[in-house]
Enzyme design. Sequence first.
Site, PDB file in Angstrom:
ATOM      1  N   GLU A 114       3.738  -2.807 -13.481  1.00 51.18           N
ATOM      2  CA  GLU A 114       5.163  -3.128 -13.718  1.00 51.18           C
ATOM      3  C   GLU A 114       5.961  -1.854 -14.010  1.00 51.18           C
ATOM      4  O   GLU A 114       6.844  -1.828 -14.861  1.00 51.18           O
ATOM      5  CB  GLU A 114       5.328  -4.204 -14.800  1.00 51.18           C
ATOM      6  CG  GLU A 114       4.880  -5.551 -14.266  1.00 51.18           C
ATOM      7  CD  GLU A 114       5.611  -6.749 -14.818  1.00 51.18           C
ATOM      8  OE1 GLU A 114       6.679  -6.589 -15.433  1.00 51.18           O
ATOM      9  OE2 GLU A 114       5.102  -7.859 -14.602  1.00 51.18           O
ATOM     10  N   GLY A 141      12.856  -8.141 -17.404  1.00 49.14           N
ATOM     11  CA  GLY A 141      12.251  -9.150 -18.283  1.00 49.14           C
ATOM     12  C   GLY A 141      10.742  -8.985 -18.335  1.00 49.14           C
ATOM     13  O   GLY A 141      10.127  -9.064 -19.400  1.00 49.14           O
ATOM     14  N   SER A 171       4.438   4.684 -16.703  1.00 51.02           N
ATOM     15  CA  SER A 171       5.215   5.301 -17.802  1.00 51.02           C
ATOM     16  C   SER A 171       6.232   6.286 -17.243  1.00 51.02           C
ATOM     17  O   SER A 171       7.345   6.418 -17.772  1.00 51.02           O
ATOM     18  CB  SER A 171       4.275   6.028 -18.771  1.00 51.02           C
ATOM     19  OG  SER A 171       3.532   5.081 -19.491  1.00 51.02           O
ATOM     20  N   ALA A 173       4.130   1.361  -0.977  1.00 52.02           N
ATOM     21  CA  ALA A 173       5.316   1.154  -1.821  1.00 52.02           C
ATOM     22  C   ALA A 173       4.891   0.708  -3.216  1.00 52.02           C
ATOM     23  O   ALA A 173       4.777  -0.485  -3.498  1.00 52.02           O
ATOM     24  CB  ALA A 173       6.255   0.125  -1.191  1.00 52.02           C
ATOM     25  N   PRO A 222       0.817  -1.223   0.000  1.00 50.47           N
ATOM     26  CA  PRO A 222       0.000   0.000   0.000  1.00 50.47           C
ATOM     27  C   PRO A 222       0.853   1.277   0.000  1.00 50.47           C
ATOM     28  O   PRO A 222       0.519   2.248  -0.676  1.00 50.47           O
ATOM     29  CB  PRO A 222      -0.836  -0.123   1.282  1.00 50.47           C
ATOM     30  CG  PRO A 222      -0.925  -1.609   1.522  1.00 50.47           C
ATOM     31  CD  PRO A 222       0.352  -2.198   1.011  1.00 50.47           C
TER      32      PRO A 222
HETATM   33  N1  CAA Z   1      18.835  -4.837 -12.284  1.00 51.40           N
HETATM   34  C1  CAA Z   1      19.650  -5.107 -11.234  1.00 51.40           C
HETATM   35  N2  CAA Z   1      19.864  -4.211 -10.234  1.00 51.40           N
HETATM   36  C2  CAA Z   1      19.237  -3.027 -10.291  1.00 51.40           C
HETATM   37  C3  CAA Z   1      18.364  -2.700 -11.346  1.00 51.40           C
HETATM   38  C4  CAA Z   1      18.175  -3.662 -12.372  1.00 51.40           C
HETATM   39  N3  CAA Z   1      17.366  -3.417 -13.408  1.00 51.40           N
HETATM   40  N4  CAA Z   1      17.859  -1.466 -11.135  1.00 51.40           N
HETATM   41  C5  CAA Z   1      18.399  -1.013  -9.991  1.00 51.40           C
HETATM   42  N5  CAA Z   1      19.220  -1.969  -9.488  1.00 51.40           N
HETATM   43  C6  CAA Z   1      20.044  -1.877  -8.279  1.00 51.40           C
HETATM   44  C7  CAA Z   1      20.911  -0.626  -8.329  1.00 51.40           C
HETATM   45  O1  CAA Z   1      22.125  -0.877  -9.011  1.00 51.40           O
HETATM   46  C8  CAA Z   1      21.134  -0.316  -6.860  1.00 51.40           C
HETATM   47  O2  CAA Z   1      22.170  -1.129  -6.381  1.00 51.40           O
HETATM   48  P1  CAA Z   1      23.320  -0.500  -5.413  1.00 51.40           P
HETATM   49  O3  CAA Z   1      22.549  -0.019  -4.198  1.00 51.40           O
HETATM   50  O4  CAA Z   1      24.216  -1.651  -5.136  1.00 51.40           O
HETATM   51  O5  CAA Z   1      23.949   0.613  -6.166  1.00 51.40           O
HETATM   52  C9  CAA Z   1      19.833  -0.778  -6.207  1.00 51.40           C
HETATM   53  O6  CAA Z   1      19.206  -1.702  -7.130  1.00 51.40           O
HETATM   54  C10 CAA Z   1      18.881   0.368  -5.941  1.00 51.40           C
HETATM   55  O7  CAA Z   1      18.639   0.981  -7.171  1.00 51.40           O
HETATM   56  P2  CAA Z   1      18.136   2.492  -7.312  1.00 51.40           P
HETATM   57  O8  CAA Z   1      18.981   3.365  -6.427  1.00 51.40           O
HETATM   58  O9  CAA Z   1      18.074   2.808  -8.761  1.00 51.40           O
HETATM   59  O10 CAA Z   1      16.701   2.395  -6.658  1.00 51.40           O
HETATM   60  P3  CAA Z   1      15.546   3.477  -6.554  1.00 51.40           P
HETATM   61  O11 CAA Z   1      14.956   3.372  -5.219  1.00 51.40           O
HETATM   62  O12 CAA Z   1      16.011   4.799  -7.057  1.00 51.40           O
HETATM   63  O13 CAA Z   1      14.410   2.863  -7.538  1.00 51.40           O
HETATM   64  C11 CAA Z   1      13.171   2.601  -9.558  1.00 51.40           C
HETATM   65  C12 CAA Z   1      14.540   2.749  -8.879  1.00 51.40           C
HETATM   66  C13 CAA Z   1      13.502   2.384 -11.021  1.00 51.40           C
HETATM   67  C14 CAA Z   1      12.329   3.848  -9.402  1.00 51.40           C
HETATM   68  C15 CAA Z   1      12.448   1.381  -8.967  1.00 51.40           C
HETATM   69  O14 CAA Z   1      12.021   1.619  -7.641  1.00 51.40           O
HETATM   70  C16 CAA Z   1      11.275   0.934  -9.775  1.00 51.40           C
HETATM   71  O15 CAA Z   1      11.427   0.267 -10.791  1.00 51.40           O
HETATM   72  N6  CAA Z   1      10.047   1.301  -9.333  1.00 51.40           N
HETATM   73  C17 CAA Z   1       8.832   0.780  -9.944  1.00 51.40           C
HETATM   74  C18 CAA Z   1       8.402  -0.460  -9.270  1.00 51.40           C
HETATM   75  C19 CAA Z   1       7.607  -1.357 -10.145  1.00 51.40           C
HETATM   76  O16 CAA Z   1       7.847  -1.481 -11.344  1.00 51.40           O
HETATM   77  N7  CAA Z   1       6.643  -2.020  -9.559  1.00 51.40           N
HETATM   78  C20 CAA Z   1       5.871  -2.963 -10.273  1.00 51.40           C
HETATM   79  C21 CAA Z   1       5.385  -4.002  -9.338  1.00 51.40           C
HETATM   80  S1  CAA Z   1       5.266  -5.576 -10.042  1.00 51.40           S
HETATM   81  C22 CAA Z   1       3.877  -5.576 -10.942  1.00 51.40           C
HETATM   82  O17 CAA Z   1       3.249  -4.599 -11.243  1.00 51.40           O
HETATM   83  C23 CAA Z   1       3.576  -6.946 -11.384  1.00 51.40           C
HETATM   84  C24 CAA Z   1       2.185  -7.123 -11.782  1.00 51.40           C
HETATM   85  O18 CAA Z   1       1.394  -7.536 -10.990  1.00 51.40           O
HETATM   86  C25 CAA Z   1       1.805  -6.880 -13.171  1.00 51.40           C
END
Ligand code: CAA
Length: 381
Positions: free
Chosen positions: A363, A241, A366, A128, A126
């Site tokens: 996921e 992926g 945008s 996050a 909720p």
């Molecule tokens: N692969 C591997 N590692 C990764 C990565 C990736 N693609 N992206 C980030 N990381 C690592 C970083 O390297 C970092 O590592 P270190 O701390 O060692 O440097 C760590 O993860 C933290 O990364 P960030 O500092 O970039 O993290 P952030 O808090 O700034 O968040 C974000 C980045 C892109 C905004 C991320 O939070 C995000 O993708 N948010 C969206 C969440 C999301 O997509 N939710 C969907 C839920 S699932 C869903 O919807 C399924 C469904 O039911 C359909």
Amino acid sequence: MDFTYTEEQEMVRELAATFAKNYVAPLSEQMDIDNTMPHHIAEKMAELGFMGINVPEEYGGAGMDEVSKALVIMEIAKVDASVAELLAVHTLTNDIFLKRGTEEQKKKYLALGASGKVGAFALTEPGAGSDASAAKTKAISDGDDYIINGTKCFISNMGPEEGDYVVLIALTDPSAGTKGMSAIVVDRNTPGFSVGKLENKMGLRGANVSELIFQDCRVPKSNLLGKEGEGFKIAMAALDGGRIGMAAQAVGVAECALDAAVDYSTQRIQFGKPINANQGIQWYLADMATQTEAAKALTLNAAALRQAGKSVNKEAAMAKYFASENAVKVAYQSLQIHGGYGYMKDYAIERMYRDARIIPLYEGTSEIQKVVISRAVITGK
Ligand code: CAA
């Protein structure tokens, strides 16, 4: 980049199209009314090899490539985006076991996944959503076990009867932020784990989406995927992926909306001629077709790169961003071409229009895809 399909890719694409037309299409309207999906659809997809499409043959899967997986999701989404969603999320969980599972976990969960049991991925809470790092669910060490407490929300593939196991992202070290997060598999029947409210959605109503509740849920430490503290990275890598799967779903929805617009505008006579004899409609169709082709190219490009073992963080985000926004736009334009009839439930575009709207939201919205893309562009990585 070669976008011609191999014989195997073409075969599986045709198999998916036939399954979608003959097996899924007759059920779609009822699933939209019921807000759920009968389990036999997953079983049928397992029979056809789709549930284990990305699982190697040695673990009971079809052992196919990323492009094949994208093509299957596209073909199914052309008929029913909810069924495509089940497959996209399920194959995302297969991927986590494949990449981060122990041999024992692979033998168990990849075989289950390929056989028709349904996997889910629980990251969102909720508090996050876009900020996945704010997740609060805890998995605290207790001897050889973890004790899990917390609530996950909007979890696809989990419903009153659907969903057999979930890859959960939880804090094993609550003081360490994202570096304290771990990935743990939890079976549905584990005491202390319950499936809460089934969400009543605007679209994609066939997809089971629920809240998950963990109350002193005890799981053995052997359920840990990867190492403690790697959960956030495992989740982010899995989403790279997963976002290709969502892009494929969006391409399927857009292709279907375009086909519906072509059919309708050919049959609909106004002012003594088919409406697509008017340049205004022709220009709509040209834009819809061009943008959808571009979305497909981005999607297949990301899939092919991932198959080649390249990082697709940026490419998957680009494909998901462009294809999902395009699906919404094309569904809007198709409905506009249908006029008032398109607003009625008698026409499939009414459901497609509602189904399309989720794709730029889940996921990663945008806006989040643009964060990922711009970071990659700025850092050159
Ligand atoms: N692969 C591997 N590692 C990764 C990565 C990736 N693609 N992206 C980030 N990381 C690592 C970083 O390297 C970092 O590592 P270190 O701390 O060692 O440097 C760590 O993860 C933290 O990364 P960030 O500092 O970039 O993290 P952030 O808090 O700034 O968040 C974000 C980045 C892109 C905004 C991320 O939070 C995000 O993708 N948010 C969206 C969440 C999301 O997509 N939710 C969907 C839920 S699932 C869903 O919807 C399924 C469904 O039911 C359909």
